[in-house]
Every structure is written in structure tokens, then in C-alpha cells.
Design an enzyme around this catalytic site. Structure first.
Site, PDB file in Angstrom:
ATOM      1  N   LYS A 148       0.528  -1.390   0.423  1.00 47.85           N
ATOM      2  CA  LYS A 148      -0.376  -0.117  -0.021  1.00 47.85           C
ATOM      3  C   LYS A 148       0.925   1.194   0.257  1.00 47.85           C
ATOM      4  CE  LYS A 148      -3.356   2.233   2.489  1.00 47.85           C
ATOM      5  NZ  LYS A 148      -4.810   1.687   4.246  1.00 47.85           N
ATOM      6  N   SER A 160      -9.360   0.558   7.475  1.00 45.20           N
ATOM      7  CA  SER A 160      -8.850  -0.220   6.199  1.00 45.20           C
ATOM      8  C   SER A 160      -8.433  -1.616   6.377  1.00 45.20           C
ATOM      9  CB  SER A 160      -8.147   0.906   6.311  1.00 45.20           C
ATOM     10  OG  SER A 160      -8.734   2.366   5.744  1.00 45.20           O
ATOM     11  N   SER A 219      -9.580   3.165   2.920  1.00 43.40           N
ATOM     12  CA  SER A 219      -8.274   2.965   2.642  1.00 43.40           C
ATOM     13  C   SER A 219      -7.110   2.474   1.423  1.00 43.40           C
ATOM     14  CB  SER A 219      -7.078   4.059   3.147  1.00 43.40           C
ATOM     15  OG  SER A 219      -6.324   3.461   3.984  1.00 43.40           O
TER      16      SER A 219
END
Length: 467
Positions: free
Chosen positions: A80, A179, A155
Site C-alpha cells: 500500500k 481499512s 484506504s
């Protein structure tokens, strides 16, 4: 349904990470073949999903010729785009600055990649991870592979979309308000938010007054999640927590389960409540003891968490030029980030008490888990919204109310630091995945994984390739 996936008859087939490890170790397939197939799958689905923030395909092909050691040696993954990976920029879902490539891996990435996972790049997120939907005026929206008109959720949307679509078997996610668990719910995945301190974390996360963020992974199977925690523990071990160990099957103990369908002043929608109660009924059929109870959350929690969340936004806005350099342009920040910062400025006098109450939530929750082994809730309160519903361009007040309506259950464990796992146990009338969440006392990931194995066997997870 306008679903999209990349599953096919290449070397990846429909294998999870553990299955790919077995094929590589047997010599049936090579790491370069696996990496090439994953890159081809990413290139096939990403134009529609908008999940990739930064691609490092040429680098991945070089690494595939001599992959790092570790159980997952050569298994393709993504990180991420809010943690540092050497040689890749960390853009954090924003175009308010121009990120330079990181000089070295952050603490989490160093641990993550030491398991042998091979990064193909970084994944898209909502701006600085503040929204439960990755929608951005200039960077675009991350779409659910199950239905491209819907958000991929939270997210960690980019990582979830790529795993659900079959491009890679697992990917990094982190969770400051849900998330890991929210995109797991939306995309039909397994998402375990671990106990605070279970895994290595970057300094920025460690320095928070209340360490609400936890890193982890999104996977399609329970065994992949269990294998990741087993292998991560070989690299980084928090001696203050009982080890997770090698969890490979259901547990034998019957559990006391509390069922909660209303939290933070918001109740689950009638459809989602019914799906949660069906999951509760399944637990009873399996011999667990189930009781419906009120949420063990004080009335002040919603406002306290929102103010703390907004404090993080204010810190980013105020320190933007210092941290990001001359390219910083606050005018390019989205309305949610700016609105949260304004909320904190107006209510800053309340911060000390809010932080104190959030810190004390751990003790309150620990008392709850002296009575119950597990708490079952829906992961999110309503079915997956369409893209646009949570678009920050709609204005702060509208967006934050809609977010709080949807994300009514997940923030609790971010404050308490306790583990919680979302499992794809339900499907809405519209055919979309709906996760169910199981929380437990600090350090009890092993019990949650044993329960997850049991539920995966009793109610096999829906597969996108079967839609």
C-alpha cells in the site's frame, strides 16, 4: 453484475499464496513464470480498477531471477502506498506534493519483504487514508472488481481490488479505522487487523498518541492469512504478546459469542442485520454459545474518534511543506482532508480528554472479553455504496456523515488495539460480498484464525470467478 477478474489457465490458476508456494517448491512452476503471469494479470485488470499507484514490473522481473529467501520466496504482492519501499515514491493517495523515491524500506516493509514476498509495486488509497472509499478528483477512483460501479472500500482499496480480481494472491493493507477489514468485506476477502504491536511498524505509526493503525494483509483464504502471521513472527516477534504460531485448522473449544448489530449510535441496515443474525445462527449450529448484546462502547466514542482522526489530518496539513518540500500545495488537498483539519482546529480544546478516553477504551473492552470470547458484528453497517456516495467533492459535512453511517463498527478495535477479522460470509440481495467481523481480546489472533477456518469450511466463501 459487471464483475471483472483475471483468473485463468496460466501458472497462477486460481491458487492462493500457499498453493503457489507448494508449486514453486515442487518445481512445477518457476518464480519468473509466476511473476510474469501476475504482471500480465495486473495489466489486464488495472485499467478498469485503477488499483496501482506505482508499478515496478521491470524491477520485479529482475528480483524474480534470484528471489529473497523465506517461505513466500518469489510470491508476487503489492505494498500500500503509505509505507516506504526503497526505490519507490510514497504518494499516499494525494497529488498535493511530488514524492521522491524512498531511500530505504520502512520498518514494516523490511519485515514484510523478509518473508520472501516480491513487490510488483504500490497500491492506490484514499488521500492519506482518511476516507473509507478511494475516490479522488485527479487520481481517480478505485473500483470493486465485483461490480465496477461500486467502491472497493476504504484506504486499502487498491490492494483489495487486485487480490479479489486474482492479480496477486495477497497484498499489504493497513487499518486506522477499518481499512483492512472494510475492503475485505467489500471484496470478498479475509482481512485480519492484528493486536497493536503484533507486527513491525513505521516510526510515524509508532509515535501516535493512541496507536490506532495496524498493518496486515488481505487474502482470499484463511490459510494465507494464517501463513503470513506465522512467517512474519519469524522475522519480528513482540515478546509482550502470546505467539500466533502455526494455525492450520479449526479449534476444538466452543466459544461464547456476543452479537452486536448497533454501534456508534448507528444500527446496521435491515438487510445487513439479518445477514449478521444468520451468521450468529450458523455459530449456534456449530455449537458455540451466542448472545445478542449492546455494544460495549461509550456514547462519547464516536466524537472522540472523529476528533482524533481530524487531529491527524491537521498535523498533515500543517506540516506538509516541512515534510514534503517545495512541491507541497495545500490547495490540491481534497475536501475531506481539509474538512477534518478544520474540525480539529475548532475543537482542539477537547483533544486531551478525547485522547484520554480513547486510551482508556482498552481497559473497558478487556472487561467485556472477560465475559465473552468473541464479538460478532457486521463489518460495515450497510451494503457497499456506489462510487460517488462517499466522494469528498460532495463536501465535508455530507461525506463525514455518510462515512460514519457506513463505518459504525470497525473503529472500536483501532482504539482498543485488539484484533478483529472480517470474513466473507454473506452476500447481499444485489450479489455483492458482505463481510462479518469477529473481534477478540488482545493477543488472541490464534483463536480468531481457528474460528475463521471453521467458518470457511462450514460456509465456503463466494468466489468472483463463479459470478
Amino acid at each position: 453484475m459487471t464483475s471483472l477478474h483475471a483468473f485463468g489457465d496460466d501458472v497462477l490458476d486460481d491458487l492462493d499464496a500457499v498453493g503457489l508456494v507448494e508449486r514453486i517448491q515442487s518445481g512445477t512452476v518457476s518464480v519468473p513464470e509466476v511473476v510474469d503471469a501476475a504482471i500480465a494479470r495486473v495489466e489486464a485488470v488495472n485499467p478498469d480498477l485503477n488499483a496501482v499507484a506505482w508499478s515496478a514490473f521491470d524491477r520485479a522481473r529482475v528480483l524474480a531471477r534470484d528471489p529473497h529467501g523465506g517461505y513466500f520466496a518469489g510470491i508476487p504482492t503489492f505494498v500500500k502506498d503509505n509505507v516506504d519501499v526503497a526505490g519507490m515514491p510514497t504518494q499516499q493517495g494525494s497529488d498535493a506534493y511530488v514524492a521522491r523515491p524512498a531511500k530505504e524500506d520502512g520498518d514494516f516493509a523490511r519485515m514484510y519483504l523478509a518473508t520472501g514476498l516480491l513487490p510488483l509495486g504500490k497500491t492506490q488509497l484514499s488521500e492519506f487514508g482518511f476516507s473509507a472509499s478511494a475516490e479522488h478528483a485527479r487520481l481517480g477512483s478505485v473500483r470493486s472488481p465485483w461490480h465496477r460501479d461500486h467502491t472497493a472500500g476504504a484506504s486499502s482499496a487498491g490492494s483489495a481490488a487486485l487480490v479479489a480480481a486474482g492479480a496477486v494472491p495477497l497484498a499489504h493493507a493497513n487499518d486506522g479505522g477499518g481499512s483492512i477489514r472494510i475492503p475485505a468485506s467489500v471484496n470478498g476477502l479475509v482481512g485480519l487487523k492484528p493486536t497493536r504491536g503484533r507486527l513491525a511498524q513505521d516510526k510515524m505509526m509508532r509515535d501516535m498518541p493512541v496507536r490506532i493503525v495496524s498493518d496486515g494483509v488481505l487474502t482470499r483464504t484463511v490459510r494465507d492469512t494464517a501463513a503470513f502471521y506465522r512467517e512474519a513472527e519469524k522475522v519480528y516477534r513482540n515478546l509482550a504478546l502470546a505467539p500466533v504460531g502455526d494455525i492450520t485448522r479449526p479449534g476444538h473449544h466452543r466459544l461464547t459469542v456476543a452479537v452486536v448489530t448497533e454501534s456508534l449510535g448507528r444500527g446496521a441496515s435491515p438487510e445487513v442485520r439479518e445477514l449478521a443474525l444468520k451468521t450468529a445462527a450458523l455459530l449456534e449450529e456449530l455449537g458455540h454459545r451466542v448472545t445478542e448484546v449492546d455494544a460495549p462502547v461509550p456514547d462519547s466514542f464516536r466524537d472522540d474518534f472523529l476528533l482524533y482522526w481530524s487531529m491527524l489530518a491537521m498535523a498533515i496539513v500543517r506540516a506538509g511543506r516541512l515534510n514534503q518540500g517545495r512541491s507541497w500545495d495545500a490547495a490540491k488537498l481534497d475536501e475531506l482532508t481539509l474538512g477534518l483539519a478544520r474540525h480539529c482546529r475548532r475543537n482542539a480544546w477537547r483533544l486531551p480528554l478525547s485522547i484520554s478516553r480513547l486510551a482508556r477504551s482498552k481497559a473497558r473492552s478487556a472487561r467485556f472479553f472477560e465475559e465473552y470470547d468473541v464479538c460478532l458484528t457486521p463489518t460495515v453497517a450497510t451494503a457497499t455504496p456506489l462510487l460517488g456516495h462517499l466522494d469528498p467533492a460532495g463536501g465535508y459535512e455530507q461525506t463525514i456523515e455518510r462515512l460514519m453511517d457506513w463505518v459504525a463498527f470497525t473503529p472500536v478495535q483501532n482504539a482498543t488495539g485488539e484484533p478483529a477479522i472480517s470474513l466473507p460470509l454473506a452476500t447481499t440481495a444485489a450479489g455483492l460480498p458482505q463481510g462479518m467481523m469477529f473481534a477478540a481480546g488482545a493477543g488472541r489472533e490464534a483463536m480468531l484464525l481457528e474460528l475463521a477456518y471453521e467458518l470457511e469450511a462450514a460456509a465456503p466463501f463466494a468466489r468472483i470467478q463463479a459470478v
